[in-house]
Motif scaffolding. Structure first.
Motif, PDB file in Angstrom:
ATOM      1  N   GLY B  82       0.864  -1.223   0.079  1.00  0.00           N
ATOM      2  CA  GLY B  82      -0.047  -0.088   0.097  1.00  0.00           C
ATOM      3  C   GLY B  82       0.812   1.199  -0.032  1.00  0.00           C
ATOM      4  N   ALA B  83       1.993   1.402   0.780  1.00  0.00           N
ATOM      5  CA  ALA B  83       2.731   2.353   0.796  1.00  0.00           C
ATOM      6  C   ALA B  83       3.301   2.650  -0.495  1.00  0.00           C
ATOM      7  CB  ALA B  83       3.643   2.127   2.002  1.00  0.00           C
ATOM      8  N   THR B  84       3.850   1.535  -0.992  1.00  0.00           N
ATOM      9  CA  THR B  84       4.493   1.586  -2.511  1.00  0.00           C
ATOM     10  C   THR B  84       3.408   2.225  -3.436  1.00  0.00           C
ATOM     11  OG1 THR B  84       5.823  -0.289  -1.780  1.00  0.00           O
ATOM     12  CG2 THR B  84       5.881   0.257  -4.129  1.00  0.00           C
ATOM     13  N   ASN B  85       2.507   1.844  -3.203  1.00  0.00           N
ATOM     14  CA  ASN B  85       1.123   2.472  -4.466  1.00  0.00           C
ATOM     15  C   ASN B  85       0.915   3.977  -3.987  1.00  0.00           C
ATOM     16  OD1 ASN B  85       1.055  -0.158  -5.501  1.00  0.00           O
ATOM     17  ND2 ASN B  85      -0.946  -0.555  -4.226  1.00  0.00           N
ATOM     18  N   ILE B  86       0.958   4.269  -2.781  1.00  0.00           N
ATOM     19  CA  ILE B  86       0.870   5.585  -2.489  1.00  0.00           C
ATOM     20  C   ILE B  86       1.989   6.595  -2.847  1.00  0.00           C
ATOM     21  CG2 ILE B  86       0.836   7.443  -0.600  1.00  0.00           C
ATOM     22  CD1 ILE B  86      -0.932   5.252   1.154  1.00  0.00           C
ATOM     23  N   LEU B  87       3.066   6.115  -2.618  1.00  0.00           N
ATOM     24  CA  LEU B  87       4.379   6.680  -3.107  1.00  0.00           C
ATOM     25  C   LEU B  87       4.466   6.894  -4.399  1.00  0.00           C
ATOM     26  CD1 LEU B  87       7.018   5.619  -0.439  1.00  0.00           C
ATOM     27  CD2 LEU B  87       6.130   8.018  -0.873  1.00  0.00           C
ATOM     28  N   GLN B  88       4.156   5.962  -5.318  1.00  0.00           N
ATOM     29  CA  GLN B  88       4.353   5.996  -6.715  1.00  0.00           C
ATOM     30  C   GLN B  88       3.250   7.002  -7.186  1.00  0.00           C
ATOM     31  OE1 GLN B  88       3.635   1.642  -7.865  1.00  0.00           O
ATOM     32  NE2 GLN B  88       6.016   1.406  -8.207  1.00  0.00           N
ATOM     33  N   ARG B  89       2.261   6.994  -6.562  1.00  0.00           N
ATOM     34  CA  ARG B  89       0.879   7.655  -7.057  1.00  0.00           C
ATOM     35  C   ARG B  89       1.478   9.334  -6.843  1.00  0.00           C
ATOM     36  NH1 ARG B  89      -2.183  10.030 -10.268  1.00  0.00           N
ATOM     37  NH2 ARG B  89      -4.166  10.954  -9.830  1.00  0.00           N
ATOM     38  N   VAL B  90       2.112   9.370  -5.688  1.00  0.00           N
ATOM     39  CA  VAL B  90       2.695  10.725  -5.346  1.00  0.00           C
ATOM     40  C   VAL B  90       3.950  11.273  -6.424  1.00  0.00           C
ATOM     41  CG1 VAL B  90       3.934  12.016  -3.778  1.00  0.00           C
ATOM     42  CG2 VAL B  90       2.199  10.759  -2.878  1.00  0.00           C
ATOM     43  N   ARG B  91       4.342  10.133  -6.590  1.00  0.00           N
ATOM     44  CA  ARG B  91       5.817  10.487  -7.538  1.00  0.00           C
ATOM     45  C   ARG B  91       5.066  10.825  -8.976  1.00  0.00           C
ATOM     46  NH1 ARG B  91       8.811   8.970 -11.504  1.00  0.00           N
ATOM     47  NH2 ARG B  91      11.547   9.135 -10.898  1.00  0.00           N
ATOM     48  N   GLU B  92       4.257  10.226  -9.477  1.00  0.00           N
ATOM     49  CA  GLU B  92       3.245  10.502 -10.790  1.00  0.00           C
ATOM     50  C   GLU B  92       2.739  11.724 -10.498  1.00  0.00           C
ATOM     51  OE1 GLU B  92       0.889   6.688 -11.939  1.00  0.00           O
ATOM     52  OE2 GLU B  92      -0.333   8.333 -11.921  1.00  0.00           O
ATOM     53  N   LEU B  93       2.218  12.288  -9.699  1.00  0.00           N
ATOM     54  CA  LEU B  93       1.724  13.594  -9.568  1.00  0.00           C
ATOM     55  C   LEU B  93       2.730  14.672  -9.605  1.00  0.00           C
ATOM     56  CD1 LEU B  93      -1.065  12.923  -6.742  1.00  0.00           C
ATOM     57  CD2 LEU B  93      -1.663  13.602  -9.052  1.00  0.00           C
ATOM     58  N   THR B  94       3.705  14.201  -8.695  1.00  0.00           N
ATOM     59  CA  THR B  94       4.789  14.987  -8.721  1.00  0.00           C
ATOM     60  C   THR B  94       5.722  15.493 -10.114  1.00  0.00           C
ATOM     61  OG1 THR B  94       5.474  14.304  -6.566  1.00  0.00           O
ATOM     62  CG2 THR B  94       7.194  15.579  -7.487  1.00  0.00           C
ATOM     63  N   VAL B  95       5.945  14.386 -10.797  1.00  0.00           N
ATOM     64  CA  VAL B  95       6.345  14.655 -12.141  1.00  0.00           C
ATOM     65  C   VAL B  95       5.436  15.443 -12.858  1.00  0.00           C
ATOM     66  CG1 VAL B  95       6.653  13.342 -14.332  1.00  0.00           C
ATOM     67  CG2 VAL B  95       7.509  12.540 -12.187  1.00  0.00           C
ATOM     68  N   ARG B  96       3.993  15.297 -12.896  1.00  0.00           N
ATOM     69  CA  ARG B  96       2.898  16.165 -13.577  1.00  0.00           C
ATOM     70  C   ARG B  96       3.171  17.498 -13.196  1.00  0.00           C
ATOM     71  NH1 ARG B  96      -2.833  15.808 -12.537  1.00  0.00           N
ATOM     72  NH2 ARG B  96      -3.612  17.364 -13.851  1.00  0.00           N
ATOM     73  N   GLY B  97       3.405  17.754 -11.835  1.00  0.00           N
ATOM     74  CA  GLY B  97       3.389  18.871 -11.026  1.00  0.00           C
ATOM     75  C   GLY B  97       4.555  19.673 -11.759  1.00  0.00           C
ATOM     76  N   LEU B  98       5.519  18.927 -11.768  1.00  0.00           N
ATOM     77  CA  LEU B  98       7.129  19.615 -12.596  1.00  0.00           C
ATOM     78  C   LEU B  98       6.743  20.267 -13.697  1.00  0.00           C
ATOM     79  CD1 LEU B  98       9.551  17.362 -10.639  1.00  0.00           C
ATOM     80  CD2 LEU B  98       9.414  19.681 -10.416  1.00  0.00           C
ATOM     81  N   ASN B  99       5.946  19.782 -14.391  1.00  0.00           N
ATOM     82  CA  ASN B  99       5.925  20.029 -15.891  1.00  0.00           C
ATOM     83  C   ASN B  99       5.469  21.574 -15.935  1.00  0.00           C
ATOM     84  OD1 ASN B  99       4.613  20.495 -18.634  1.00  0.00           O
ATOM     85  ND2 ASN B  99       4.062  18.159 -18.560  1.00  0.00           N
TER      86      ASN B  99
END
Lengths: 640, 300
Positions: B82-99
């Motif tokens: 579960g933690a892994t999934n959450i962190l991966q989602r955060v990473r996804e969002l962060t990459v999007r946010g860095l755009n």
């Protein structure tokens, strides 16, 4: 002159007597102890005449008892040994059966107890798991108590048996004395002939006596029999009998001693009995029952003390250092009895100091005015000490000191370190929260450490504790000053600086031990401190569970189950030995009986043949009477 | 040698009772299935079988312990997934946010989701097991692992302890990992350490004020890597437990076989023994009648 009527009458009468005797033998075919009798006929004194001596018929010179004293002595000897082994084996089997029972024996409760410890290790904060452990502890205590009670019952049975057998011996001895008198009278009343049936009865009494106690007999010139027991104490002399009685042991009121009261005074003969049931019972008590109780006691003490020691190195749910799980056995279990013959008022006390060195034995302490001599009764090893207290921790696991009064020369004491172990083991803990499953300290690495290292959680050193080091829970900080050295700061450590670091080596202060491994960098810190709120910690529970596997007892060579296995094996071996010996002696007894009865026993077929023999002789003699009558009639007729 | 009548009766009766006793003992063995009825039958075997009983009972205890260990580790595995999934989602969002093409309000939207994920992360790190113990608090299992007090400040309340459980003779396995290692002490890329919650919060904060940082992504990756690494050690521990389970089963079977050979009755042997004894008993009884039946008195 020889007279035909007289001769034939003598034949009639003699053969009639012979028939009577054969009838007596047949009637007594099943009488215990009966020796067959046989009439001895011989010719009457012949009458001289001019042509030579004319016979005068037959008369009976004696009624002989067909009996061989040597055979009888053999039977008595083997009766003594067989009875001794029989009662020993029968009592030993009771102990054997009791320990063997897999459900009622000790193994399953010990197993379940350590299983419950594992249960706490699996879930240390769980109150139900701790409650289960306490319940299993109570079951363990109960089982020890149950086994000890059964052995105590046997001990009482032993005392009862001794008392009963002593009464029997006294009763038989009195009867022998009486029958001696009757034999004396009967011998005098007859023409010095032996009163066969009375002799048979006396021999039967001797055999009965031989069952209970080893005897030697001598016959006086007047026919009376003297009986000696033990070391030559005269139990029966002519028509008077001495007696045995039972008193308490000089140390232990619960143990019986057998005494002999004769004209020379009273003496204790328990240890000089050499055969028979009395000897068997005494031997069972000394060599099987008491060692078994001592061995069980030692095991109980071993479990209780080692568990307590490890428990005190732990921490309970409330953060308090562990107390005693079981009632401390080291000072409450050992017993010291003063002899009733002591003139001094000294009271001794023994304390167990090393459960691994405990032996299966009782000890006697004697004071001669200058020195104390301590004798280990299992192998009679004696050691001399100049004074009290006596410390035999290394060889026997306990110390003795004077707790009250003063000791006079000639005083002696009996020390029993382990005897009450199984009956005295008890729980000290009832509150599940007080089970010390956690360790009292924890070692941790600093948050800011940048070196690549690990630290173990730490444990309390059991070699030197309990009692725990006063500074055990003092916070200690280890700071690395370089890759190979560190400084230590904390109360009780002495604050050493520049300590050399070896990866993986033990680091120990204030009674705890932990290891740092890897490559710490300069500035990295490690702390050891109290295990606050550590309710989920199971380190002490794991150590408690591991006690089951450790070789704690018997000089460090056996774990608890193996020790119990030894107790069982000892009992089994001795019982088996008794059975083998009993079988062997029984065969010898049977053979001696065979020899004895082949000489003295009645054979019905033989007596039937004798009946025919004497009957034919009687008939023939009767015919002679008829001829004699005919001759007389002829003579009278000739006179008419 | 002359035999008295009484002795000849005794011999005959004795032979019968002896055969009876022997066949009785064999009967007992057959009905209980045990060769050893009391320790005196075979003292050495009795002592050895006590030790074997202990071994079997201990292995059965290890089997119970293994169930507990597996259950804890499997739960930890699930949580770490579960933690892994959450962190991966955060990473996804962060990459999007860095755009660079995102507007400030779009970035705020991303931040909002990341704030949610931070709370989820905190909750998952405070997971409790079936007994109510906190999974990641080390030994302080009844103390909450992490708190956010005051908001924005993350506190670690557990300790670095691990609960080891015995799964085999001399084999212990760690059935948990301290939250200190999993969530708290994560390298921040600049020589120091920062908790994963702080990293996620910082990422959301930076996006919220329209100043996303590349370094946040680096820290997120470090956190993700850490969780994945711990997760894989949990997996290998579970594998080790499985193979220990097989070792235990084999050892248990071997011991049971040895114990049976020692203690249990060989039925074939015992039954043929019983037959012999019964035949002997019958012979003793019949010969007794025959011998006692012969008497000279019958012919007088």
């Amino acid at each position: 002159m020889a007279d035909l009527l007289g001769i034939s009458t003598s034949g009639l009468l003699s053969n009639q007597r012979a028939l009577t005797t054969a009838g007596h033998n047949i009637a007594n075919v099943n009488t215990e102890g009966y020796s067959r009798q046989r009439v001895i006929m011989s010719t009457r004194t012949p009458s001289p005449s001019g042509a030579g001596y004319y016979g005068n018929g037959v008369h009976i010179t004696s009624v002989d008892r067909i009996f061989n004293q040597f055979n009888m002595d053999q039977v008595n000897t083997y009766t003594t040994t067989t009875s001794e082994l029989d009662i020993y084996h029968s009592l030993a089997s009771q102990v054997d059966n009791m320990l063997a029972n897999p459900e009622a024996g000790l193994s399953p409760v010990v197993q379940d107890f350590f299983g419950a410890v594992q249960g706490v290790a699996d879930d240390p904060a769980s109150i139900p798991a701790r409650q289960v452990l306490i319940s299993n502890g109570e079951a363990l205590v109960d089982r020890f108590g149950y086994l000890d009670q059964r052995l105590e019952d046997l001990s009482e049975q032993v005392n009862g048996e001794i008392s009963f057998l002593v009464d029997e011996v006294n009763s038989v001895a009195a009867q022998i004395a009486k029958i001696n008198e009757r034999i004396l009278l009967a011998s005098g009343a007859g023409t010095g002939a032996a009163p066969n049936d009375l002799l048979d009865q006396r021999d039967l009494l001797i055999t009965r006596l031989a069952e209970n106690i080893s005897v030697t007999t001598t016959v006086q010139d007047d026919g009376q029999l003297n009986v000696f027991i033990g070391n030559g104490q005269p139990l029966v002399v002519a028509n008077s009998a001495a007696s045995l009685s039972v008193t308490r042991n000089q140390f232990n009121p619960g143990q019986s001693e057998i005494t002999f009261s004769g004209s020379a005074g009273t003496s204790i003969i328990t240890d000089s009995l050499t055969g028979g049931k009395l000897s068997g019972v005494v031997d069972f008590n000394k060599n099987m029952l008491e060692p078994a109780r001592n061995a069980l006691g030692r095991l109980a003490i071993g479990i209780a003390d080692s568990f307590n020691q490890q428990h005190q190195l732990g921490q309970d749910l409330n953060g308090v250092l562990g107390g005693n799980f079981f009632a401390d056995p080291t000072s409450t279990i050992p017993e010291a009895f003063a002899s009733i013959n002591n003139s001094g008022t000294g009271v001794m006390a023994a304390v167990i100091t090393d459960i691994g060195a405990l032996q299966v034995s009782d000890y006697q302490l004697n004071y001669d005015g200058a020195n104390y001599t301590l004798t280990r009764l299992s192998d009679n090893t004696a050691t001399v000490f100049a004074g009290l207290p006596i410390d035999v921790t290394a060889t026997d696991g306990f110390t003795i000191s004077l707790s009250a009064g003063a000791v006079n020369a000639g005083d002696s004491f009996l020390i029993r370190p382990t005897y009450q172990g199984a009956s005295g083991i008890d729980m000290a803990l009832s509150n599940p929260a007080e089970v010390a499953a956690a360790a009292p300290i924890i070692a941790q690495a600093g948050f800011a450490n940048i070196g690549n290292s690990t630290i173990s959680a730490g444990y309390v050193d059991s070699a030197t504790q309990p009692p725990v080091d006063v500074n055990l829970q003092q916070p200690v900080t280890i700071t690395f000053t370089g890759p190979g050295t560190f400084d230590v700061v904390g109360v009780g450590t002495g604050n050493p600086v520049g300590v050399a670091y070896t990866p993986g080596a033990n680091i120990s202060y204030n009674g705890w031990v932990m290891q740092i491994d890897g490559a710490p960098a300069a500035g990295d810190t490690f702390t050891v401190g109290p295990n606050t709120d550590g309710v989920g910690d199971n380190r002490n529970a794991l150590s408690l569970a591991d006690l089951e596997n450790q070789n704690i007892l018997i000089g460090g060579t056996a774990n608890f189950q193996a020790t119990y296995g030894q107790v069982i094996a000892e009992v089994g071996v001795k019982t088996h030995q008794a059975e083998v010996n009993l079988n062997a002696q029984s065969i010898l007894l049977e053979q001696s009986i065979a020899v004895h009865t082949s000489v003295s026993g009645v054979n019905l077929d033989e007596e039937a043949a004798n009946l025919i023999k004497y009957q034919q002789a009687y008939q023939a003699s009767g015919q002679v009477v008829a001829i004699a009558n005919q001759l007389f009639q002829d003579l009278l007729f000739a006179m008419r | 040698m002359r035999v008295s009548t009484a002795y000849s009766h005794y011999l005959g009766a004795n032979a019968i009772t002896e055969q009876q006793a022997n066949s009785h003992k064999t009967q007992l063995q057959l009905s209980s299935g045990k060769r050893i009825l009391t320790p005196s039958d075979d003292p050495v075997a009795s002592a050895i079988s006590i030790s074997m009983d202990k071994t079997i009972a201990q292995i059965e205890q290890y089997e119970k312990n293994i169930q507990v260990a597996k259950s804890r580790l499997q739960q930890e595995e699930t949580v770490l997934d579960g933690a892994t999934n959450i962190l991966q989602r955060v990473r996804e969002l962060t990459v999007r946010g860095l755009n660079d093409t995102l507007s400030p309000s779009e970035r705020q939207g991303v931040a909002a989701e990341i704030y949610e994920l931070k709370d989820q992360m905190l909750a998952i790190a405070n997971t409790r097991d079936g007994s109510g113990d906190f999974l990641f608090s080390g030994n302080k299992s009844q103390t909450q692992s992490f708190t956010e007090t005051p908001p924005g400040t993350f506190n670690w309340q557990g300790d670095q302890g691990q609960r080891f459980i015995e799964i085999g003779q001399g084999r212990q396995v760690a059935t948990d990992d301290s939250g200190f290692e999993v969530f708290y002490k994560i390298p921040d890329g600049a020589g120091g350490f920062q908790s994963v919650f702080q990293t996620v919060l910082d990422t959301a904060d930076n996006l919220n004020i329209d100043a996303p940082q590349q370094t946040d992504l680096v820290k997120l990756d470090a956190a993700l890597q850490n969780v994945v690494t711990v997760r894989s050690t949990v997996g290998s521990r579970l594998n080790a437990i499985d193979s220990q389970q097989e070792v235990n089963a084999t050892q248990k079977l071997d011991t049971q076989v040895s114990l049976s050979e020692l203690r249990d009755l060989d039925y074939a042997e015992a039954i043929s023994e019983l037959n012999i004894q019964l035949a002997g008993l019958q012979a003793a009884q019949q010969s007794y009648i025959k011998v006692q039946g012969l008497s000279l008195f019958d012919f007088i």
